[in-house]
Design a protein around this motif. Structure first.
Motif, short mmCIF file in Angstrom:
data_model
loop_
_atom_site.label_atom_id
_atom_site.label_comp_id
_atom_site.label_asym_id
_atom_site.label_seq_id
_atom_site.Cartn_x
_atom_site.Cartn_y
_atom_site.Cartn_z
N ARG A 233 -46.06 21.26 -6.78
CA ARG A 233 -45.23 22.46 -6.91
C ARG A 233 -44.45 22.65 -5.62
O ARG A 233 -44.85 22.17 -4.56
CB ARG A 233 -46.09 23.69 -7.19
N ILE A 234 -43.34 23.39 -5.73
CA ILE A 234 -42.48 23.61 -4.57
C ILE A 234 -42.40 25.11 -4.29
O ILE A 234 -42.16 25.92 -5.20
CB ILE A 234 -41.06 23.07 -4.81
N TRP A 235 -42.62 25.45 -3.05
CA TRP A 235 -42.50 26.84 -2.57
C TRP A 235 -41.47 26.86 -1.46
O TRP A 235 -41.46 25.99 -0.60
CB TRP A 235 -43.87 27.31 -2.06
N ARG A 236 -40.58 27.85 -1.48
CA ARG A 236 -39.56 27.95 -0.43
C ARG A 236 -40.00 28.98 0.60
O ARG A 236 -40.21 30.15 0.26
CB ARG A 236 -38.19 28.33 -1.01
N TRP A 237 -40.14 28.52 1.83
CA TRP A 237 -40.56 29.40 2.93
C TRP A 237 -39.47 29.43 3.99
O TRP A 237 -39.10 28.40 4.55
CB TRP A 237 -41.87 28.89 3.54
N ASN A 238 -38.94 30.63 4.24
CA ASN A 238 -37.85 30.79 5.23
C ASN A 238 -36.69 29.84 4.95
O ASN A 238 -36.03 29.36 5.88
CB ASN A 238 -38.37 30.58 6.65
N GLY A 239 -36.46 29.54 3.68
CA GLY A 239 -35.37 28.65 3.29
C GLY A 239 -35.76 27.19 3.21
O GLY A 239 -34.93 26.36 2.80
N TYR A 240 -36.98 26.81 3.58
CA TYR A 240 -37.40 25.41 3.61
C TYR A 240 -38.32 25.10 2.44
O TYR A 240 -39.14 25.93 2.02
CB TYR A 240 -38.11 25.10 4.94
N LEU A 241 -38.23 23.87 1.93
CA LEU A 241 -39.01 23.44 0.77
C LEU A 241 -40.37 22.93 1.20
O LEU A 241 -40.47 21.98 1.99
CB LEU A 241 -38.25 22.35 0.00
N ILE A 242 -41.42 23.55 0.67
CA ILE A 242 -42.80 23.21 1.01
C ILE A 242 -43.51 22.73 -0.25
O ILE A 242 -43.45 23.38 -1.30
CB ILE A 242 -43.55 24.44 1.58
N GLN A 243 -44.21 21.61 -0.14
CA GLN A 243 -44.97 21.08 -1.28
C GLN A 243 -46.40 21.60 -1.25
O GLN A 243 -47.01 21.73 -0.19
CB GLN A 243 -44.98 19.55 -1.25
N TYR A 244 -46.91 21.89 -2.46
CA TYR A 244 -48.32 22.26 -2.58
C TYR A 244 -48.80 21.91 -3.97
O TYR A 244 -48.00 21.55 -4.85
CB TYR A 244 -48.53 23.76 -2.30
#
Length: 528
Positions: A312-323
């Motif tokens: 899954r992809i989460w956007r943190w402060n505009g950046y793409l984070i995988q989890y």
């Protein structure tokens, strides 16, 4: 047009008003946005009568001319060898007048927004929401006022409890803000407004070396200097929000930067690189953003092998984070990897822990694995804030945090500063300053990279690339099959990206010395 309410309700109302037969939606990779699209599709399917409902067309704005995501190499180095052309942006034309009598919608008041939130309560607790608004530095100041012992040494907190910032990003004695300013707030560095305003700001940014007498361009140049925490970092800091909001596209930024570079060089591009540092910063940023967006899209649509985990992809402060997440009931557990690792290092643990009656989340931190690697200053405090926000926004409840290697350091900071978020802390081969007062690396706001560190990092990375296979095998003496080709290739891929990003050089040297001195505490351990 302004409409207020849930996406599925608003779109259904608009379809009825205009008798729409087709809905165009931009392709997304974030899990929450994809979930919202699924709800809209389900709502439209349920609401459709005997007649066929409107069809949904997913569109995107291609940056590189890639025909099939399956052809996307796993390595950025291999990707660059393809030398794919960048698609030229289509410039907007004037839209025809709308001949439909529509209610365009009023701007909602603060009272309307509060009522909507009351009618649609979120799961987050109020104290958690307020926690997100407080930076980790302010949290540490609070600790310092309450107790004389430093939680993290070297933060330079004075006896009065106020942090000593030698170089503030904003000077309160600044001259009056220009009327044509491209910045949304006087104290902020966020470029915004309409597309034309952002393009004006981009023109000023690219032409930094030329100087100017224009007040709005002078303001841009001053903000550029203040946000250049490391070479090229100012572009992402200033224009990142506008790119994420879609006010300007990545390929339009690339087009404008290349066009300006050609103007500087008599109509051609030099084979020896770009002539202006601002052009380099703009091109590198948008190309990097596109690469990680493609990687995220590929992870959502293509099964990449026997070790693949649903991503899954989460956007943190505009950046793409995988989890990833597994399990449907039970205690919430968050797994945090170590240095040089990624969420797949827990690939044999996630499902086993979930089958034991737990809900398990595993995350790939910013700058690691296939999460985005922006040109920012990486610190232990930044990673702690990321984990804090992940627990609040994604997990939504207190968790048992598990940290391996340097990940143990990060989760310890989270539990220490925001104890309401952590039910317990499990440390595996932990590394870093877990005991107060024992930090050997002083914290500083600047984190500038010296020439010696720059050279040392490159020599270290060459060393790691040549020895990583044997190093990994040495740390699995009883389970040699764990050091398989997949693991070593993924770590080699990560090492090649580290050279591009140049981040956390102090941690790189920590890893180097752990290999030399035989200290294995910093080496990721997939099985525990």
């Amino acid at each position: 047009m302004i409409r207020f309410g849930s996406a599925e309700s608003v779109i259904q109302e608009l379809i009825t008003e205009v008798k729409a037969t087709t809905i165009f939606a931009e392709e997304e990779v974030e899990y929450n946005l994809c979930g919202m699209m699924d709800i809209v599709k389900e709502t439209l399917t349920t609401a459709s009568t005997a007649e066929a409902g409107p069809r949904i067309v997913i569109w995107n704005t291609p940056f590189y001319d890639i025909k099939n995501l399956k052809d996307l190499p796993a390595s950025h180095r291999d990707f660059k060898k393809l030398k794919l052309p960048v698609v030229v942006p289509l410039f907007p034309e004037k839209l025809p007048d709308l001949e439909i009598d529509l209610a365009w919608g009023p701007l909602p008041t603060l009272k309307d927004l509060k009522k909507f939130l009351d009618d649609h309560p979120v799961e987050l607790k109020n104290k958690w929401t307020s926690t997100k608004k407080v930076s980790v530095q302010n949290s540490l100041q609070k600790y310092q006022v309450a107790a004389p012992v430093h939680l993290i040494e070297g933060l330079e907190i004075s006896k009065s409890g106020k942090s000593n910032k030698k170089n503030s990003n904003y000077k309160h004695a600044q001259t009056r803000r220009p009327k044509t300013s491209v910045f949304l707030t006087q104290q902020g560095n966020m470029v915004g407004g309409g597309t034309n305003l952002v393009l004006n700001g981009l023109a000023a940014y690219l032409r930094y070396l030329e100087g100017t007498s224009r007040d709005d361009w002078q303001e841009m140049h001053e903000k550029l200097r203040n946000t250049e925490s490391r070479e090229g970092a100012s572009f992402g800091a200033l224009f990142g929000p506008a790119l994420c909001l879609g006010i300007i596209s990545r390929r339009r930024v690339h087009y404008e930067a290349i066009k300006y570079e050609k103007e500087r060089n008599g109509g051609f591009l030099s084979p020896f690189g770009y002539s202006a540092a601002t052009v380099i910063a703009a091109v590198d940023t948008v190309c990097s953003m596109e690469w990680y967006w493609l990687m995220a899209l590929k992870s959502q649509t293509i099964d990449e092998g026997i070790y693949s985990i649903p991503i899954r992809i989460w956007r943190w402060n505009g950046y793409l984070i995988q989890y990833t997440v597994a399990g449907h009931e039970g205690a919430a557990i968050l797994l945090v990897h170590g240095f040089g690792a990624f969420l797949e290092h827990y690939r044999d643990n996630i499902n086993s822990i979930a089958e034991g009656g737990n809900r398990v989340w595993a995350i790939t931190l910013l700058g690691f694995g296939k999460s985005e690697k922006p040109n920012v200053v990486y610190t232990e405090l930044m990673w702690a804030e990321l984990l804090r926000d992940f627990i609040i926004e994604v997990v939504g409840e207190p968790v048992h945090v598990v940290g391996n290697s340097i990940g143990g350091y990060f989760v310890s900071i989270v539990a220490g500063l925001w104890p309401a978020l952590a039910k317990s802390v499990v440390l595996i081969n932990t590394a870093g300053n877990v005991v107060p007062g024992y930090s050997s690396v002083p914290y500083s706001q600047e984190r500038q990279t010296s020439g010696a560190a720059w050279l040392g990092a490159r020599l270290l990375l060459l060393y790691l690339r040549s020895t990583i296979r044997n190093t990994v095998k040495n740390f699995y003496p009883f389970k040699t099959d764990r050091a398989d080709d997949w693991l070593t290739n993924e770590m080699l891929r990560a090492v090649s990206l580290f050279r591009k990003i140049y981040y956390s050089i102090a941690f790189m040297f920590m890893l180097f010395f752990s290999n030399v001195m035989g200290d294995k505490s910093l080496i990721p351990c997939p099985e525990f």
